[in-house]
Design a protein around this motif. Structure first.
Motif, PDB file in Angstrom:
ATOM      1  N   ILE A   1      34.848  43.245  42.517  1.00  0.00           N
ATOM      2  CA  ILE A   1      35.117  41.822  42.718  1.00  0.00           C
ATOM      3  C   ILE A   1      36.614  41.571  42.568  1.00  0.00           C
ATOM      4  N   GLN A   2      37.026  40.342  42.817  1.00  0.00           N
ATOM      5  CA  GLN A   2      38.421  39.948  42.581  1.00  0.00           C
ATOM      6  C   GLN A   2      38.433  38.509  42.121  1.00  0.00           C
TER       7      GLN A   2
ATOM      8  N   MET B   1      43.715  39.062  31.150  1.00  0.00           N
ATOM      9  CA  MET B   1      42.608  39.985  31.369  1.00  0.00           C
ATOM     10  C   MET B   1      41.600  39.285  32.287  1.00  0.00           C
ATOM     11  N   SER B   2      40.598  40.023  32.749  1.00  0.00           N
ATOM     12  CA  SER B   2      39.758  39.504  33.832  1.00  0.00           C
ATOM     13  C   SER B   2      38.372  39.031  33.406  1.00  0.00           C
ATOM     14  N   CYS B   3      38.078  39.026  32.100  1.00  0.00           N
ATOM     15  CA  CYS B   3      36.704  38.723  31.668  1.00  0.00           C
ATOM     16  C   CYS B   3      36.178  37.359  32.132  1.00  0.00           C
ATOM     17  N   PRO B   4      36.941  36.254  31.988  1.00  0.00           N
ATOM     18  CA  PRO B   4      36.367  34.965  32.386  1.00  0.00           C
ATOM     19  C   PRO B   4      35.981  34.892  33.862  1.00  0.00           C
ATOM     20  N   GLY B   5      36.720  35.583  34.728  1.00  0.00           N
ATOM     21  CA  GLY B   5      36.365  35.589  36.137  1.00  0.00           C
ATOM     22  C   GLY B   5      35.010  36.230  36.382  1.00  0.00           C
ATOM     23  N   ALA B   6      34.743  37.354  35.690  1.00  0.00           N
ATOM     24  CA  ALA B   6      33.447  38.022  35.807  1.00  0.00           C
ATOM     25  C   ALA B   6      32.335  37.141  35.243  1.00  0.00           C
ATOM     26  N   ILE B   7      32.632  36.423  34.163  1.00  0.00           N
ATOM     27  CA  ILE B   7      31.646  35.536  33.553  1.00  0.00           C
ATOM     28  C   ILE B   7      31.289  34.399  34.514  1.00  0.00           C
ATOM     29  N   LEU B   8      32.306  33.808  35.166  1.00  0.00           N
ATOM     30  CA  LEU B   8      32.053  32.732  36.127  1.00  0.00           C
ATOM     31  C   LEU B   8      31.146  33.213  37.254  1.00  0.00           C
ATOM     32  N   LEU B   9      31.398  34.445  37.721  1.00  0.00           N
ATOM     33  CA  LEU B   9      30.582  34.985  38.805  1.00  0.00           C
ATOM     34  C   LEU B   9      29.136  35.185  38.342  1.00  0.00           C
ATOM     35  N   PHE B  10      28.963  35.722  37.125  1.00  0.00           N
ATOM     36  CA  PHE B  10      27.600  35.967  36.621  1.00  0.00           C
ATOM     37  C   PHE B  10      26.824  34.662  36.489  1.00  0.00           C
ATOM     38  N   GLN B  11      27.485  33.596  36.014  1.00  0.00           N
ATOM     39  CA  GLN B  11      26.754  32.378  35.702  1.00  0.00           C
ATOM     40  C   GLN B  11      26.611  31.423  36.892  1.00  0.00           C
ATOM     41  N   GLN B  12      27.034  31.863  38.070  1.00  0.00           N
ATOM     42  CA  GLN B  12      26.973  30.957  39.220  1.00  0.00           C
ATOM     43  C   GLN B  12      25.540  30.673  39.678  1.00  0.00           C
TER      44      GLN B  12
ATOM     45  N   ARG C   1      27.026  45.659  37.128  1.00  0.00           N
ATOM     46  CA  ARG C   1      28.317  46.279  36.833  1.00  0.00           C
ATOM     47  C   ARG C   1      29.369  45.739  37.803  1.00  0.00           C
ATOM     48  N   LEU C   2      30.270  44.903  37.298  1.00  0.00           N
ATOM     49  CA  LEU C   2      31.298  44.270  38.122  1.00  0.00           C
ATOM     50  C   LEU C   2      32.658  44.878  37.793  1.00  0.00           C
ATOM     51  N   SER C   3      33.271  45.529  38.762  1.00  0.00           N
ATOM     52  CA  SER C   3      34.577  46.160  38.536  1.00  0.00           C
ATOM     53  C   SER C   3      35.669  45.362  39.235  1.00  0.00           C
ATOM     54  N   GLU C   4      36.871  45.448  38.707  1.00  0.00           N
ATOM     55  CA  GLU C   4      37.990  44.679  39.271  1.00  0.00           C
ATOM     56  C   GLU C   4      39.310  45.363  38.981  1.00  0.00           C
ATOM     57  N   LEU C   5      40.148  45.437  40.001  1.00  0.00           N
ATOM     58  CA  LEU C   5      41.543  45.852  39.822  1.00  0.00           C
ATOM     59  C   LEU C   5      42.349  44.571  39.645  1.00  0.00           C
ATOM     60  N   GLY C   6      42.407  44.100  38.416  1.00  0.00           N
ATOM     61  CA  GLY C   6      42.968  42.782  38.142  1.00  0.00           C
ATOM     62  C   GLY C   6      44.455  42.827  37.835  1.00  0.00           C
ATOM     63  N   LEU C   7      45.227  42.014  38.563  1.00  0.00           N
ATOM     64  CA  LEU C   7      46.650  41.860  38.252  1.00  0.00           C
ATOM     65  C   LEU C   7      46.762  40.887  37.083  1.00  0.00           C
ATOM     66  N   VAL C   8      47.221  41.378  35.949  1.00  0.00           N
ATOM     67  CA  VAL C   8      47.274  40.560  34.736  1.00  0.00           C
ATOM     68  C   VAL C   8      48.709  40.469  34.217  1.00  0.00           C
TER      69      VAL C   8
ATOM     70  N   ASP D   1      42.291  48.183  35.409  1.00  0.00           N
ATOM     71  CA  ASP D   1      41.020  48.503  36.088  1.00  0.00           C
ATOM     72  C   ASP D   1      39.841  48.053  35.225  1.00  0.00           C
ATOM     73  N   ASP D   2      39.658  46.753  35.210  1.00  0.00           N
ATOM     74  CA  ASP D   2      38.600  46.145  34.404  1.00  0.00           C
ATOM     75  C   ASP D   2      37.223  46.398  34.999  1.00  0.00           C
ATOM     76  N   ALA D   3      36.239  46.343  34.164  1.00  0.00           N
ATOM     77  CA  ALA D   3      34.849  46.218  34.616  1.00  0.00           C
ATOM     78  C   ALA D   3      34.076  45.506  33.513  1.00  0.00           C
ATOM     79  N   HIS D   4      33.082  44.754  33.928  1.00  0.00           N
ATOM     80  CA  HIS D   4      32.240  44.030  32.981  1.00  0.00           C
ATOM     81  C   HIS D   4      30.790  44.303  33.338  1.00  0.00           C
ATOM     82  N   ILE D   5      30.053  44.807  32.367  1.00  0.00           N
ATOM     83  CA  ILE D   5      28.660  45.207  32.576  1.00  0.00           C
ATOM     84  C   ILE D   5      27.770  44.259  31.787  1.00  0.00           C
ATOM     85  N   PHE D   6      26.866  43.597  32.494  1.00  0.00           N
ATOM     86  CA  PHE D   6      25.904  42.699  31.859  1.00  0.00           C
ATOM     87  C   PHE D   6      24.556  43.415  31.829  1.00  0.00           C
TER      88      PHE D   6
END
Length: 394
Positions: free
Chosen positions: A56-57, A95-106, A117-124, A145-150
């Motif tokens: 994701i991005q 860091m990219s965590c809130p973006g992954a959270i927004l996507l999960f809760q949509q 498993r959501l991975s992201e090459l996040g520019l931080v 190279d973030d990733a967030h696993i729910f």
């Protein structure tokens, strides 16, 4: 005299990256340096597909209230950059965590979608103290190279094992073997979110992951993130210094803070566990470590200048061009050059210019449709058919 294992000297000498007074801590990547970065990214994408991640991005800029809700403003604000647009306050993501959270809760999530498993090459961006800036090792802007696993509790341990396995796989691919994991837990005077029993469970799961992988358990009290404990991989460079790269964090706080939920097989709403993880960590720091370990002799697949094609005679030019285009189709960088005078001098210059290997072609090679490959690190030469050569470079 240049230190051949100082990444800052290497960056300047071999045209890899620059820093400027107009942007302290903000690296500017040159074409050569970007080839190293893109090689890591290409491999990263390939292996993450194999491990079931969705890339994701998320935006660089998000409303400040999101970072207040996540707790970052309470625990990390001094390291964050902020901006205002139309009287609305925003934070530039550290860091990219809130973006992954927004996507999960949509939308409403089912247990059948987990583990997600959501991975992201996040520019931080992080507002590091100017005195702590150190080449690529500590910068203010980098790709993580973030990733967030729910996941549910029943999948938690297997996901921890998979992340440890993936970290080890990528380190091996990059030729890095001198590292250890540290288990960062609560302690000291720092503030931490959550209940004691949740912390005890989370720390025990990460410790179990280390034991299952046959790795030593080294606990670092007080080094946990504010929202949960973590496994942190520390890599040694050629100077013996240790740098933190990979990190696996078990978070049981942010899912509750953001009211995340999924519906289990019984139709009940459950709060998922959330694993934050990065493997390279900062790509900038990781490349700095690679340079400080390998100098200008990076592994071929990561090398900014893998091949230089030296043409000995005019009648070998067409064959050299065919080799060049064959490599280009495979995404492998090379350059062609006529040997004007002395081959020995050209070999020496190529070595000094950070070329990995030479492909030397003359009339004989053109006639036999083969290549003469010289590795500039080992000094070894090999004459092989073009088919075998290209097969070795898949």
């Amino acid at each position: 005299m240049m230190n051949e294992f100082d990444h800052r000297s290497l960056g300047a000498s071999y045209d890899l990256f620059s820093f400027f007074e107009e942007g302290p801590g903000f690296p500017v990547w040159h074409s050569r340096g970007l080839r190293i970065k893109n090689a890591l990214i290409n491999y990263w994408r390939e292996v993450h597909l194999d491990y079931g991640y969705q890339e994701i991005q998320s935006p660089i800029l998000l409303d400040k209230s999101l970072w207040q809700k996540s707790g970052h403003c309470d625990y990390f604000e001094e390291n964050m950059f902020f901006s205002s647009v139309e009287k609305r306050d925003y934070a530039i993501k550290p860091m990219s965590c809130p973006g992954a959270i927004l996507l999960f809760q949509q939308k409403r999530r089912s247990h059948r979608e987990l583990p997600m498993r959501l991975s992201e090459l996040g520019l931080v961006h992080r507002n590091e103290n100017s005195g702590s800036l150190h080449g690529l090792m500590r910068v203010r802007s980098f790709v993580q190279d973030d990733a967030h696993i729910f996941c549910g509790e029943e999948d938690l341990f297997s996901e921890i094992k998979r992340v440890i396995e993936l970290i080890q796989k990528i380190m091996k691919k990059c030729g890095l073997n001198s590292y250890h994991f540290e288990l960062s837990i609560r302690g000291g005077e720092k503030k931490f979110l959550g209940l004691d029993q949740d912390w005890d469970f989370a720390e025990s799961q990460l410790e179990r992951g280390l034991i299952d992988a046959g790795l030593p358990v080294i606990k670092k009290e007080g080094e946990a993130k504010f929202y949960g404990p973590s496994l942190d991989l520390h890599l040694k460079d050629v100077h013996g210094r240790s740098w933190q790269c990979s990190s696996l964090q078990l978070d049981f706080n942010l899912p509750s803070r953001f009211d995340l939920s999924y519906v289990n097989e019984k139709g009940e709403k459950k709060v998922p566990f959330m694993l934050h993880r990065a493997i390279f960590g900062s790509l900038e720091r990781f490349i700095g470590i690679l340079l400080e370990n390998f100098g200008k002799h990076l592994p071929l697949w990561l090398h900014p200048h893998p091949y230089q094609i030296l043409i000995l005679h005019e009648d070998a030019k067409a064959w050299a061009q065919e080799i060049y285009h064959s490599l280009r189709k495979k995404g492998i960088y090379s350059e062609m050059k006529f040997v004007e005078k002395n081959l020995k001098d050209e070999v020496k210059k190529a070595y000094e210019d950070m070329v990995h290997s030479l492909i030397i072609v003359g009339s004989k090679e053109a006639k036999e449709r083969c290549v003469n490959v010289k590795n500039l690190r080992s000094g070894l030469s090999e004459k092989i058919s073009i088919e075998i050569f290209l097969k070795c470079n898949i």
